[in-house]
Design a protein around this motif. Sequence first.
Motif, short mmCIF file in Angstrom:
data_model
loop_
_atom_site.label_atom_id
_atom_site.label_comp_id
_atom_site.label_asym_id
_atom_site.label_seq_id
_atom_site.Cartn_x
_atom_site.Cartn_y
_atom_site.Cartn_z
N PRO A 1 30.70 -9.25 4.14
CA PRO A 1 30.32 -9.69 2.56
C PRO A 1 29.73 -8.99 2.16
CG PRO A 1 28.37 -10.96 3.73
CD PRO A 1 28.87 -9.93 4.61
N PRO A 2 29.82 -7.92 0.81
CA PRO A 2 29.21 -6.67 0.20
C PRO A 2 27.89 -6.97 0.80
CG PRO A 2 30.56 -8.33 -2.00
CD PRO A 2 30.72 -9.02 -0.40
N MET A 3 27.21 -5.66 0.89
CA MET A 3 25.65 -6.26 0.89
C MET A 3 25.74 -5.85 -0.54
SD MET A 3 25.33 -3.05 3.64
CE MET A 3 27.18 -1.63 3.54
N TYR A 4 23.63 -5.74 -0.52
CA TYR A 4 22.64 -6.51 -1.71
C TYR A 4 22.55 -4.72 -1.53
CZ TYR A 4 23.36 -10.86 -1.47
OH TYR A 4 23.63 -12.87 -1.48
N PRO A 5 22.40 -4.43 -2.71
CA PRO A 5 21.33 -2.42 -2.84
C PRO A 5 19.82 -2.85 -1.67
CG PRO A 5 22.57 -3.45 -4.88
CD PRO A 5 22.16 -4.59 -4.19
N ASP A 6 18.85 -3.72 -1.97
CA ASP A 6 18.30 -3.77 -1.46
C ASP A 6 17.51 -5.65 -1.21
OD1 ASP A 6 16.54 -4.28 -3.75
OD2 ASP A 6 16.61 -2.41 -4.11
N PRO A 7 16.58 -5.35 -0.57
CA PRO A 7 16.66 -6.84 0.21
C PRO A 7 15.84 -7.82 -1.25
CG PRO A 7 15.52 -5.68 1.63
CD PRO A 7 15.84 -4.64 0.62
N SER A 8 15.37 -6.79 -2.51
CA SER A 8 14.80 -7.57 -3.85
C SER A 8 16.14 -8.43 -4.31
CB SER A 8 14.48 -6.72 -4.90
OG SER A 8 15.06 -5.31 -5.30
N GLN A 9 17.25 -7.86 -3.99
CA GLN A 9 18.81 -8.65 -5.37
C GLN A 9 19.13 -9.13 -4.57
OE1 GLN A 9 19.12 -6.42 -7.69
NE2 GLN A 9 17.11 -5.46 -7.84
N ASP A 10 18.92 -9.65 -2.81
CA ASP A 10 19.16 -11.05 -2.54
C ASP A 10 18.48 -12.18 -2.98
OD1 ASP A 10 20.27 -12.71 -0.53
OD2 ASP A 10 19.28 -11.28 1.21
N ASN B 1 20.32 0.03 2.05
CA ASN B 1 18.88 0.41 1.57
C ASN B 1 18.39 0.79 3.30
OD1 ASN B 1 18.06 -1.73 1.46
ND2 ASN B 1 16.15 -0.86 0.89
N GLU B 2 19.23 -0.33 4.11
CA GLU B 2 18.50 -0.46 5.30
C GLU B 2 19.64 -1.06 6.26
OE1 GLU B 2 15.62 -4.07 5.80
OE2 GLU B 2 14.66 -3.50 4.58
N PRO B 3 20.29 0.56 6.62
CA PRO B 3 21.51 0.79 7.44
C PRO B 3 20.61 -0.34 8.66
CG PRO B 3 20.88 2.76 7.25
CD PRO B 3 19.93 1.91 6.25
N VAL C 1 1.02 -1.21 -0.28
CA VAL C 1 0.38 -0.02 -0.02
C VAL C 1 0.78 0.92 -0.03
CG1 VAL C 1 -1.82 1.37 1.70
CG2 VAL C 1 -1.73 -1.55 1.36
N LYS C 2 2.03 0.99 0.90
CA LYS C 2 2.84 2.60 1.39
C LYS C 2 3.25 2.81 -0.29
CE LYS C 2 6.76 4.09 3.50
NZ LYS C 2 7.02 4.39 4.82
N HIS C 3 4.14 1.28 -1.26
CA HIS C 3 4.78 1.95 -2.12
C HIS C 3 4.73 1.97 -3.43
CE1 HIS C 3 8.45 2.61 0.40
NE2 HIS C 3 7.85 0.76 1.26
N GLY C 4 2.84 1.37 -3.43
CA GLY C 4 2.70 1.38 -5.21
C GLY C 4 2.48 0.06 -5.46
N SER C 5 2.85 -0.82 -5.10
CA SER C 5 3.56 -1.77 -5.69
C SER C 5 4.39 -2.93 -4.96
CB SER C 5 3.47 -1.90 -7.08
OG SER C 5 4.64 -1.86 -6.84
N GLU C 6 3.82 -4.84 -5.66
CA GLU C 6 4.66 -5.84 -4.67
C GLU C 6 6.19 -5.62 -4.96
OE1 GLU C 6 3.29 -9.38 -5.67
OE2 GLU C 6 1.20 -8.62 -4.55
N GLU C 7 6.36 -5.20 -6.22
CA GLU C 7 7.59 -4.97 -6.91
C GLU C 7 8.38 -3.67 -5.62
OE1 GLU C 7 9.84 -3.03 -10.69
OE2 GLU C 7 9.16 -4.95 -10.65
N GLU C 8 8.33 -2.33 -5.52
CA GLU C 8 8.21 -1.85 -4.79
C GLU C 8 8.90 -2.51 -3.73
OE1 GLU C 8 10.51 1.23 -5.80
OE2 GLU C 8 9.94 0.17 -7.23
N ALA C 9 7.36 -3.16 -3.00
CA ALA C 9 7.24 -3.21 -1.36
C ALA C 9 8.46 -3.92 -1.32
CB ALA C 9 6.21 -4.01 -1.02
N ALA C 10 8.67 -4.96 -2.22
CA ALA C 10 9.67 -5.55 -2.12
C ALA C 10 11.28 -5.01 -2.08
CB ALA C 10 10.12 -7.19 -2.87
N ARG C 11 11.61 -4.33 -2.09
CA ARG C 11 12.76 -3.63 -1.47
C ARG C 11 12.85 -2.94 0.01
NH1 ARG C 11 13.70 1.55 -3.76
NH2 ARG C 11 15.62 1.55 -3.40
N VAL D 1 10.60 -5.20 2.04
CA VAL D 1 10.06 -6.29 3.07
C VAL D 1 10.02 -7.31 2.39
CG1 VAL D 1 8.27 -6.88 4.28
CG2 VAL D 1 7.88 -4.05 4.18
N ALA D 2 10.38 -8.64 2.85
CA ALA D 2 10.14 -9.96 2.05
C ALA D 2 8.72 -10.66 2.55
CB ALA D 2 11.12 -10.72 3.25
N THR D 3 8.84 -11.52 2.20
CA THR D 3 7.22 -12.69 2.42
C THR D 3 7.75 -13.30 3.75
OG1 THR D 3 8.45 -14.28 1.27
CG2 THR D 3 7.33 -12.72 -0.18
#
Length: 170
Positions: A156-165, A139-141, A87-97, A99-101
């Motif tokens: 290890p190197p960080m992922y840009p956000d959870p959607s890249q993990d 994106n999540e310090p 709801v906040k980010h407007g799509s499942e794709e943006e939310a995945a950046r 919050v994980a399932t």
Amino acid sequence: MAIAKALGYRLLRVPHPGALGEAHGAVFVGTTVFDDGVPAVANLDPAFLGALRRAAEDAAGDGIDFVVNSGWRSPAYQDQLLREAVVKHGSEEEAARWVATAETSAHVAGGAVDIGPPAARAWLSVHGAGYGLCQIYENEPWHYELRPDAVVNGCPPMYPDPSQDPRMRQ
């Protein structure tokens, strides 16, 4: 909040009034890694919790206190957070950046904690690898997980956000 603390009240940190409560992983403001009676702390992986407590004890010697803003979460609580993120980010794709399932969340597995305040995160960014505690997402310090190899090899190197993990693509 200061008035509530002065009166001895504990404020439950939940996203909104209808949110699932402490039994599902919501935390009271000011919860620490030493609060064994709080499910969000008590249900963390024991090795992870041990590393967090060792780090928190050493950070306290530097005048830094760790606050747990989120730790273990029930699948229902994680699902609720994901729905709110859509709801906040407007799509499942943006939310995945953000919050994980429930099926892929390290919080649900007891292997992730969101730490505050900023001074604690700054301390962990410098010293965390020595305890195996690593920031995972750029994106999540606030989000830390246990990486035992970090004690020797560094984080290890960080992922840009959870959607890249890759763990999120199960």
